[in-house]
Design an enzyme around this catalytic site. Structure first.
Site, PDB file in Angstrom:
ATOM      1  CD  GLU A 118     138.278 -26.838  35.109  1.00 38.12           C
ATOM      2  OE1 GLU A 118     137.118 -27.128  34.789  1.00 38.12           O
ATOM      3  OE2 GLU A 118     138.869 -27.340  36.085  1.00 38.12           O
ATOM      4  NE  ARG A 156     142.326 -56.916  24.364  1.00 39.94           N
ATOM      5  CZ  ARG A 156     141.329 -57.661  23.899  1.00 39.94           C
ATOM      6  NH1 ARG A 156     140.460 -57.141  23.070  1.00 39.94           N
ATOM      7  NH2 ARG A 156     141.208 -58.911  24.266  1.00 39.94           N
ATOM      8  CG  ASP A 171     137.842 -59.968  23.129  1.00 40.17           C
ATOM      9  OD1 ASP A 171     138.000 -60.965  23.838  1.00 40.17           O
ATOM     10  OD2 ASP A 171     138.750 -59.181  22.814  1.00 40.17           O
TER      11      ASP A 171
END
Ligand code: ADE
Length: 238
Positions: A118, A156, A171
């Site tokens: 939890e 990346r 990107d």
């Protein structure tokens, strides 16, 4: 860049880390990823790491002792002057965005702390004062998948990890405007009657750049609208 992952389930990372991009980055010495098991810092015959919450309630919480000691042992393995950045994966954290990934990629050392059950006893955060990161407004069964998302997004961006350095700069969500990338095409020129836009075949680089920008603005605008549309669609009012 070195990334230490602190987790109860290091084996979850094996296939992921050995995969093509990350495997190659590690082999090239651009990235050094290490896994440390919280269980190794548990004490007692049962090597217990979790317990029931005080005050009642469902599930189990990670106890502060093994988690804090595990992170401290990883921190101790740092040269003077290179204090690692400690980030805890939790749905309560700040949202992971490309900007956050860029910020993390600028660090020399990162420690990613994965929860299970939890969540963590509050004193883990109160002791370590970590950066807290969420990968989205949903609850995973542990921080491991979230840590893999962070590692992928960060790795990346490390220079040399992607073959062509320009590819990360182009990107979606990159640059100052953080636009979504528009549509891209490769061969064939026609697929099931669908043609590649003429402008891309024109060889006119400034026209191509202008078209791409227009498409990116469009895609960005469209996604904002889509998101509003789908959240609206799920309300009882429909
Ligand atoms: N652990 C569980 N759910 C998570 C989430 N959405 N982001 C980061 N860590 C998590």
């Amino acid at each position: 860049m070195r990334i230490d992952v602190v987790t109860l389930f290091p084996e979850m990372f094996r296939g992921f880390l050995d995969g093509s991009l990350l495997g190659a980055a590690q082999a090239a010495g651009l990235l050094d990823i290490r896994l440390t098991n919280i269980r190794d810092f548990a004490t007692g015959v049962h090597r217990q790491v979790d317990d029931r919450p005080y005050g009642g309630g469902p599930g189990m919480l990670l106890m502060p002792g093994p988690v804090v000691e595990c992170v401290e042992s990883v921190l101790a393995d740092a040269a003077a002057g290179t204090a690692p950045h400690v980030a805890m994966l939790t749905p309560a954290g700040r949202p992971l965005t490309q900007q956050v990934a860029e910020e993390l990629a600028g660090r020399d050392r990162l420690i990613l702390l994965c929860g299970r059950y939890e969540g963590f006893d509050q004193r883990v955060a109160d002791t370590l004062l970590p950066d807290q990161i969420s990968i989205g407004d949903y609850v995973l069964s542990g921080g491991e998948v979230a840590a893999m998302v962070v590692i992928d997004a960060v790795a990346r961006l490390i220079p040399g990890v992607l073959g062509d350095e320009q590819s990360a700069a182009d990107d979606s969500f990159s640059g100052t405007e953080r636009l979504i990338e528009g549509p891209q095409y490769t061969r064939p020129r026609e697929f099931r009657g669908l043609k590649v836009p003429d402008v891309l075949l024109s060889g006119d680089h400034s026209r191509i750049a202008a078209w791409r920008r227009e498409q990116a603005l469009d895609a960005t605008h469209r996604r904002t609208t889509l998101s509003a549309h789908f959240s609206g669609a799920h309300t009882p009012a429909g």
